[in-house]
Design a protein around this motif. Structure first.
Motif, PDB file in Angstrom:
ATOM      1  N   ILE A   9      24.563   8.249  -7.061  1.00 30.26           N
ATOM      2  CA  ILE A   9      25.428   7.215  -7.634  1.00 30.26           C
ATOM      3  C   ILE A   9      24.661   5.926  -7.884  1.00 30.26           C
ATOM      4  N   ILE A  10      23.864   5.502  -6.892  1.00 31.59           N
ATOM      5  CA  ILE A  10      23.205   4.205  -7.041  1.00 31.59           C
ATOM      6  C   ILE A  10      21.975   4.274  -7.937  1.00 31.59           C
ATOM      7  N   ARG A  11      21.549   5.455  -8.306  1.00 35.16           N
ATOM      8  CA  ARG A  11      20.415   5.570  -9.243  1.00 35.16           C
ATOM      9  C   ARG A  11      20.743   4.942 -10.591  1.00 35.16           C
ATOM     10  N   ILE A  12      22.037   4.886 -10.926  1.00 30.28           N
ATOM     11  CA  ILE A  12      22.417   4.277 -12.201  1.00 30.28           C
ATOM     12  C   ILE A  12      22.526   2.759 -12.087  1.00 30.28           C
ATOM     13  N   HIS A  13      22.298   2.240 -10.877  1.00 34.10           N
ATOM     14  CA  HIS A  13      22.277   0.789 -10.658  1.00 34.10           C
ATOM     15  C   HIS A  13      20.937   0.439 -10.017  1.00 34.10           C
ATOM     16  N   PRO A  14      19.872   0.302 -10.801  1.00 31.91           N
ATOM     17  CA  PRO A  14      18.516   0.102 -10.256  1.00 31.91           C
ATOM     18  C   PRO A  14      18.418  -1.060  -9.277  1.00 31.91           C
ATOM     19  N   GLU A  15      19.250  -2.093  -9.474  1.00 39.37           N
ATOM     20  CA  GLU A  15      19.164  -3.243  -8.574  1.00 39.37           C
ATOM     21  C   GLU A  15      19.646  -2.902  -7.162  1.00 39.37           C
ATOM     22  N   LYS A  16      20.316  -1.754  -7.010  1.00 36.67           N
ATOM     23  CA  LYS A  16      20.795  -1.341  -5.695  1.00 36.67           C
ATOM     24  C   LYS A  16      20.120  -0.055  -5.224  1.00 36.67           C
ATOM     25  N   ASP A  17      19.013   0.308  -5.848  1.00 35.27           N
ATOM     26  CA  ASP A  17      18.353   1.568  -5.522  1.00 35.27           C
ATOM     27  C   ASP A  17      17.812   1.556  -4.098  1.00 35.27           C
ATOM     28  N   TYR A  18      17.625   2.756  -3.545  1.00 33.19           N
ATOM     29  CA  TYR A  18      17.018   2.906  -2.232  1.00 33.19           C
ATOM     30  C   TYR A  18      15.602   2.334  -2.261  1.00 33.19           C
ATOM     31  N   ASP A  19      15.253   1.525  -1.281  1.00 31.96           N
ATOM     32  CA  ASP A  19      13.897   1.040  -1.127  1.00 31.96           C
ATOM     33  C   ASP A  19      13.132   2.046  -0.273  1.00 31.96           C
ATOM     34  N   GLY A  20      11.983   2.510  -0.771  1.00 34.51           N
ATOM     35  CA  GLY A  20      11.251   3.579  -0.096  1.00 34.51           C
ATOM     36  C   GLY A  20      10.849   3.243   1.326  1.00 34.51           C
ATOM     37  N   ALA A  21      10.223   2.072   1.520  1.00 36.54           N
ATOM     38  CA  ALA A  21       9.768   1.681   2.858  1.00 36.54           C
ATOM     39  C   ALA A  21      10.949   1.499   3.805  1.00 36.54           C
ATOM     40  N   ASP A  22      12.021   0.919   3.288  1.00 39.10           N
ATOM     41  CA  ASP A  22      13.217   0.700   4.097  1.00 39.10           C
ATOM     42  C   ASP A  22      13.828   2.036   4.522  1.00 39.10           C
ATOM     43  N   PHE A  23      13.910   2.970   3.574  1.00 43.56           N
ATOM     44  CA  PHE A  23      14.484   4.279   3.883  1.00 43.56           C
ATOM     45  C   PHE A  23      13.639   5.022   4.907  1.00 43.56           C
ATOM     46  N   ARG A  24      12.323   4.985   4.751  1.00 44.85           N
ATOM     47  CA  ARG A  24      11.443   5.668   5.709  1.00 44.85           C
ATOM     48  C   ARG A  24      11.573   5.063   7.100  1.00 44.85           C
ATOM     49  N   ALA A  25      11.739   3.739   7.167  1.00 45.72           N
ATOM     50  CA  ALA A  25      11.919   3.086   8.461  1.00 45.72           C
ATOM     51  C   ALA A  25      13.232   3.523   9.101  1.00 45.72           C
ATOM     52  N   GLU A  59      17.234  -5.150   4.961  1.00 38.45           N
ATOM     53  CA  GLU A  59      17.756  -6.071   3.957  1.00 38.45           C
ATOM     54  C   GLU A  59      18.530  -5.320   2.874  1.00 38.45           C
ATOM     55  N   HIS A  60      18.844  -4.067   3.159  1.00 39.18           N
ATOM     56  CA  HIS A  60      19.647  -3.236   2.255  1.00 39.18           C
ATOM     57  C   HIS A  60      20.798  -2.644   3.072  1.00 39.18           C
ATOM     58  N   LEU A  61      21.812  -2.180   2.374  1.00 38.58           N
ATOM     59  CA  LEU A  61      22.893  -1.486   3.068  1.00 38.58           C
ATOM     60  C   LEU A  61      23.215  -0.206   2.312  1.00 38.58           C
ATOM     61  N   ASN A  62      22.907   0.907   2.929  1.00 41.88           N
ATOM     62  CA  ASN A  62      23.273   2.216   2.400  1.00 41.88           C
ATOM     63  C   ASN A  62      23.454   3.148   3.594  1.00 41.88           C
ATOM     64  N   LEU A  63      23.824   4.365   3.325  1.00 40.59           N
ATOM     65  CA  LEU A  63      24.151   5.283   4.417  1.00 40.59           C
ATOM     66  C   LEU A  63      22.978   5.510   5.364  1.00 40.59           C
ATOM     67  N   SER A  64      21.763   5.381   4.882  1.00 42.63           N
ATOM     68  CA  SER A  64      20.609   5.564   5.765  1.00 42.63           C
ATOM     69  C   SER A  64      20.510   4.445   6.802  1.00 42.63           C
ATOM     70  N   THR A  65      21.109   3.284   6.500  1.00 40.89           N
ATOM     71  CA  THR A  65      21.093   2.174   7.456  1.00 40.89           C
ATOM     72  C   THR A  65      21.793   2.561   8.753  1.00 40.89           C
ATOM     73  N   ALA A  66      22.745   3.477   8.656  1.00 40.51           N
ATOM     74  CA  ALA A  66      23.466   3.923   9.850  1.00 40.51           C
ATOM     75  C   ALA A  66      22.546   4.605  10.851  1.00 40.51           C
ATOM     76  N   PHE A  67      21.387   5.080  10.383  1.00 36.56           N
ATOM     77  CA  PHE A  67      20.434   5.744  11.282  1.00 36.56           C
ATOM     78  C   PHE A  67      19.662   4.753  12.149  1.00 36.56           C
ATOM     79  N   ARG A  68      19.749   3.464  11.822  1.00 38.81           N
ATOM     80  CA  ARG A  68      18.965   2.453  12.548  1.00 38.81           C
ATOM     81  C   ARG A  68      19.609   2.112  13.893  1.00 38.81           C
ATOM     82  N   ASN A  69      19.593   3.065  14.787  1.00 40.04           N
ATOM     83  CA  ASN A  69      20.107   2.843  16.138  1.00 40.04           C
ATOM     84  C   ASN A  69      18.942   2.611  17.081  1.00 40.04           C
TER      85      ASN A  69
END
Length: 275
Positions: free
Chosen positions: A31-47, A123-133
């Protein structure tokens, strides 16, 4: 009752949910791929992923201890709540309230903030952020002792704990807008949780609820989403290294403790507000 028996009887709800979580991540990403300004950040996602994997390992290592602790306090209770449908409701409400108190305290006292700051480091909010426990989050287990003292069977109590934790996954997203007013009045929604992750002045220390937003409404910590959130900490992190993200606040606390010259000063460092 013993730990081995409880482990056999306890349904692995979080494990069962893994395929759903992965599918939800994929759908959100598409879904967010069609909104580049809200795309997943690679380093953030890996973290986020690295922190989440570390949390899973720590959870597995501490599982027996956590179950034994729950059994210990359950056995101390002289009464029992029969395992009926409403005992599940009691357990879920009590655990959600304990979560609210733990979450609120983690934003108000520095030693507890150290167990939670990892979750707010993105500095992003997506479902992967929930993993940051945070890898030290289990120190907050003391806030859940009241749930074990209710007399609700530990299988029910720990199952409700898993459900409460699982609920928090879907509220970490920007792709879901406002929901019906009746739902947002009772339950935590993505809109509410976007506020919680915002570092805007109006959003700081708001919306601590995990499943029920009624606690925030009752205790004056509720805030509607009225402006676009700016995610992350008021003092941005210096690295996406997972070890740094988990322990930088503990490091800073240790440095400040070494500078103190009194017990009062040490207490202030540990239990004063985050800096």
């Amino acid at each position: 009752m013993n730990v081995q028996q409880l482990e056999q009887d306890l349904p692995p709800i979080l494990l069962y949910a893994v395929p759903i979580l992965i599918l939800a991540l994929l759908i959100e990403w598409l879904i967010i791929r069609i909104h580049p300004e809200k795309d997943y950040d690679g380093a953030d996602f890996r973290a986020s992923l690295g922190i989440g994997i570390g949390s899973l390992i720590i959870n597995a290592l501490l599982k027996s201890f956590m179950l034994a602790l729950g059994i210990f306090f359950y056995e101390l209770t002289p009464w029992r709540i029969p395992p009926t449908w409403w005992s599940w409701l009691v357990a879920l409400v009590v655990i959600d309230f304990c979560n609210y108190l733990a979450h609120y305290t983690a934003h108000k006292q520095r030693v507890w903030w150290a167990t939670h700051v990892t979750h707010h480091s993105s500095e992003h909010l997506n479902l992967s952020t929930a993993f940051r426990n945070s890898w030290t989050q289990h120190l907050k287990i003391i806030f859940f002792i009241p749930a074990w003292l209710t007399g609700v069977h530990p299988v029910i109590a720990f199952s409700c704990y898993q459900l409460d934790l699982l609920y928090q996954f879907w509220i970490h997203t920007e792709v879901i807008g406002r929901l019906p007013r009746w739902f947002e009045f009772i339950f935590v929604t993505p809109s509410h949780h976007r506020v919680h992750h915002g570092s805007n002045d109006a959003y700081l220390d708001k919306n601590f609820g995990s499943m029920l937003i009624v606690w925030d409404r009752l205790f004056g910590t509720f805030q509607e989403e009225t402006e676009t959130p700016k995610y992350g900490l008021t003092k941005p992190v210096e690295s996406q290294n997972v070890v740094y993200l988990n322990f930088h606040e503990w490091r800073d606390i240790w440095h400040d403790l070494r500078k103190t010259r009194s017990l009062k000063g040490a207490v202030k460092v540990l239990f004063g507000p985050p800096v």
